[in-house]
Design a protein around this motif. Sequence first.
Motif, PDB file in Angstrom:
ATOM      1  N   LEU A   9      12.686 -24.265  21.848  1.00  0.00           N
ATOM      2  CA  LEU A   9      13.476 -22.988  20.855  1.00  0.00           C
ATOM      3  C   LEU A   9      13.150 -23.554  19.331  1.00  0.00           C
ATOM      4  O   LEU A   9      12.791 -23.223  18.094  1.00  0.00           O
ATOM      5  CB  LEU A   9      14.083 -22.128  21.331  1.00  0.00           C
ATOM      6  CG  LEU A   9      14.056 -20.907  20.783  1.00  0.00           C
ATOM      7  CD1 LEU A   9      12.835 -19.843  20.214  1.00  0.00           C
ATOM      8  CD2 LEU A   9      15.757 -20.401  21.236  1.00  0.00           C
ATOM      9  N   THR A  10      14.401 -24.992  19.252  1.00  0.00           N
ATOM     10  CA  THR A  10      14.531 -24.838  18.222  1.00  0.00           C
ATOM     11  C   THR A  10      13.420 -25.514  17.114  1.00  0.00           C
ATOM     12  O   THR A  10      13.234 -25.919  16.262  1.00  0.00           O
ATOM     13  CB  THR A  10      15.525 -26.033  17.662  1.00  0.00           C
ATOM     14  OG1 THR A  10      16.975 -25.752  18.570  1.00  0.00           O
ATOM     15  CG2 THR A  10      15.911 -26.555  16.790  1.00  0.00           C
ATOM     16  N   LYS A  11      12.228 -26.010  17.594  1.00  0.00           N
ATOM     17  CA  LYS A  11      11.826 -26.962  17.979  1.00  0.00           C
ATOM     18  C   LYS A  11      10.207 -25.920  17.325  1.00  0.00           C
ATOM     19  O   LYS A  11      10.211 -26.093  15.696  1.00  0.00           O
ATOM     20  CB  LYS A  11      10.583 -27.719  18.675  1.00  0.00           C
ATOM     21  CG  LYS A  11       9.321 -28.826  18.423  1.00  0.00           C
ATOM     22  CD  LYS A  11       8.738 -29.139  19.382  1.00  0.00           C
ATOM     23  CE  LYS A  11       8.044 -29.608  18.593  1.00  0.00           C
ATOM     24  NZ  LYS A  11       7.368 -30.690  20.161  1.00  0.00           N
ATOM     25  N   THR A  36       7.154 -24.027   8.624  1.00  0.00           N
ATOM     26  CA  THR A  36       6.842 -24.586   7.776  1.00  0.00           C
ATOM     27  C   THR A  36       5.243 -23.957   7.528  1.00  0.00           C
ATOM     28  O   THR A  36       5.305 -23.879   6.068  1.00  0.00           O
ATOM     29  CB  THR A  36       5.882 -26.187   8.944  1.00  0.00           C
ATOM     30  OG1 THR A  36       7.949 -26.672   8.999  1.00  0.00           O
ATOM     31  CG2 THR A  36       5.815 -27.472   7.963  1.00  0.00           C
ATOM     32  N   LEU A  37       4.788 -23.092   9.067  1.00  0.00           N
ATOM     33  CA  LEU A  37       3.853 -22.154   8.326  1.00  0.00           C
ATOM     34  C   LEU A  37       3.593 -21.633   7.335  1.00  0.00           C
ATOM     35  O   LEU A  37       2.976 -20.760   6.814  1.00  0.00           O
ATOM     36  CB  LEU A  37       3.326 -21.731   9.745  1.00  0.00           C
ATOM     37  CG  LEU A  37       2.910 -22.870  10.633  1.00  0.00           C
ATOM     38  CD1 LEU A  37       2.556 -22.155  12.138  1.00  0.00           C
ATOM     39  CD2 LEU A  37       1.538 -23.517  10.454  1.00  0.00           C
ATOM     40  N   ALA A  63      -0.410 -16.496   5.844  1.00  0.00           N
ATOM     41  CA  ALA A  63       0.424 -16.361   7.110  1.00  0.00           C
ATOM     42  C   ALA A  63       1.102 -15.407   7.213  1.00  0.00           C
ATOM     43  O   ALA A  63       1.836 -14.907   5.520  1.00  0.00           O
ATOM     44  CB  ALA A  63       1.701 -17.255   7.459  1.00  0.00           C
ATOM     45  N   ILE A  64       0.899 -14.165   8.246  1.00  0.00           N
ATOM     46  CA  ILE A  64       1.907 -12.922   8.761  1.00  0.00           C
ATOM     47  C   ILE A  64       2.032 -12.956   9.664  1.00  0.00           C
ATOM     48  O   ILE A  64       2.597 -13.250  11.052  1.00  0.00           O
ATOM     49  CB  ILE A  64       0.833 -11.952   8.506  1.00  0.00           C
ATOM     50  CG1 ILE A  64      -0.431 -11.910   7.442  1.00  0.00           C
ATOM     51  CG2 ILE A  64       1.256 -10.477   8.385  1.00  0.00           C
ATOM     52  CD1 ILE A  64      -1.181 -10.902   7.412  1.00  0.00           C
TER      53      ILE A  64
END
Length: 719
Positions: free
Chosen positions: A357-359, A366-367, A374-375
């Motif tokens: 989950l953290t990853k 980042t995205l 990105a939405i």
Amino acid sequence: MLELQLNRVDYLKTISSVTQKCMRLLPRDNVKKDTQKIAIGESNGTVQLFTVRKKETTALFKTTPGKRICRVELGGRLGEISDRIFVASENEVKGFSKKGKQFYTFDTNVNDMIRCMSILGSSLYTCTETTYTHYVESKEVDTLTFAAKLNDIVVLPLPIQSMPVVACQDRLLRPLHKSSVLYDAEVPGIPTTLVLSNKTGGPTKSEIVYGTSDGRLGQVEIGSISASTKWEIANPKHLSGISAIDFFDILADGVPDMIVAREDGTVEVFNFETTDEPVLKYTYNGTESITNIEGGVVGNPNYDELICCTYQGWLFGLTSQPLQNELGGEVVMVQNDELKGRIDDLKNEVDELQRRLTKERERYQTLIQTDSRAISTIREFRVNDRFQLNRDDATYNLIIESEIPIDNIILQCDVILDVLDVEKNSAVMSFSDCDPKDNNAVLVTYRCQMNTTRLEMHVRTIEGHYGTLQLYITSKIQPRCSMLRRHTIKPLSLHQRSSTAIDPNKRMNVMKITGSFSYAEIHSWIQFCLADVPDRPPVDKENRLIYTNIFLQTQLECVYKQDEAVFRSENVSTISILKDVMSKKATEKKITLNISYELSNETIASTLAQILPMISYYKTLTDQYNLIDPLKELVMDGSTDEILTPEHRKVLDNADSIREHYKQTPVHLNRLCSMVADLFIDKHKFEGTNVKAKLPILFDKLNTTFTQPQVFIDFFNSL
């Protein structure tokens, strides 16, 4: 006295929420060896059947998500075991076998969602919000539309012909015969759930047990021309509403016990061994709203248990199986290497899921930062909220339930009202200053602790002040989002629908309104003023509604038709509020009204006779509260209580009770004094006199001569 000890065992967590009567236990194939299978219908449309073996759940079948499921029932041919699963999904009814095969699909072709359903042999009984329909072999044979909302339905398995009984929002149980109502049976609260007594209807097959939204229980026997009450249980502790009822012999004394679940997570077991009325034997205090409960054998074929399902989807059992052994007077927990290994595996799995989950969160951030296109998508979450009048203390119970944890709730209202916290809440409550320019009269924030999914609060309204109460509910999911819920504060917010006719000999104030308004328009104006008025006017050319002010016990009668409406009440303030609202609504529609009155001075005396004793009680309670600490200091200084008068000893003996009752005293006193002032103003307003300058004299009399009603009657008539 029978003693009961139950231990909680968690079995399953569903993906989405589970509403009332959406969990059922299937009958056992082999009574001695088998455990019962559990069928659950979720809000996301999933139907699943599973069994529990060695504390692990094994899925027998699970459908794909679809339309929201609002009811799960068991059915089968008459005289055979009811082991077929029927679910109501919006306006469809589907049937599944124990192996997961869908053998039945029926589209009712109604526009509204099915709220409740019952199945008996080849008969299907469904209720939408206001429409009842009876189908036989999937063909409609009877239908009926009600003015009040339908909350539940139960079918009496009478020998000659079955009889459906519906629970209505206007506090009535209505037995039906084909497409007509046999009669109305009034109950003390809004019935939210109905079950057959002992699951069979009792010895006569005509006994029903009901639970209400304000926490009351009762049993009635449905006759052919009238209903008789067998017993009633009040709610003196002001517990939450009843969400589920079942009958099961959990005490193993040969007599089925009544199992009751409440919205605040409380489970109660009532026994009938020594009396015809239920006696409380066991209480379990949970924290989540329980929507379903049934007694059966699930985890171990040798032990009975109560299976509970919460709104958030937690399925757990309260089992009679002991989870510890007693040796030599010492309690020694049972050690199980297999169980310890399972716990270690679960801990490792949780740690791995947290790392993943953290990853994923880091990747998501980042995205969002690197990709301008990105939405973020907002996950929908369901919130179940209710705003219901409690006749015990004349407050509104505001309940919020979410299927995911709540971060905070902001309560905003454009009219003055009192917001009272509830001891069970784990949230921190804080008030904010309001600026009238922002159309804010009340602004309250609730900051919730971890894993809070349910909040309850009490709201006290003032009649004549009407507007909108808004709730902004923020969840803990990412990205953050808030859900808005609105509730209307009616002008006559303390009036509750009643079926008790007004005594024709009682003196009443009468207001008659005539004008060029339609039947639908006058109906919509009355609906704006009062609760539990149907959305559409009845098909009759004239309608009659009766209401009771649950705080003062005054009555109101509304009789209206096209171009004419007549309102009768013994409270002048009620008539005044209706006059102001009707005039405003007519002005908006550019309709000219002709309003005439017949006011009775006797009603002023009768209304004051109801208010003044309550003011006397709360003023006396305040005086007793102020005496507690000085009296305790007097006793602590070495003086014996022999020097105290009997009245003072009584105050010390009941100190805890006085403190508990005093919590609401300042609010009730202000409320009652304001009602006397409104009555004073409204009486003279109808006579064309402005008496606001006389209010200081009135309040001075309230502080000194409140025990003498005649003083106030003379003062009211002296101007």
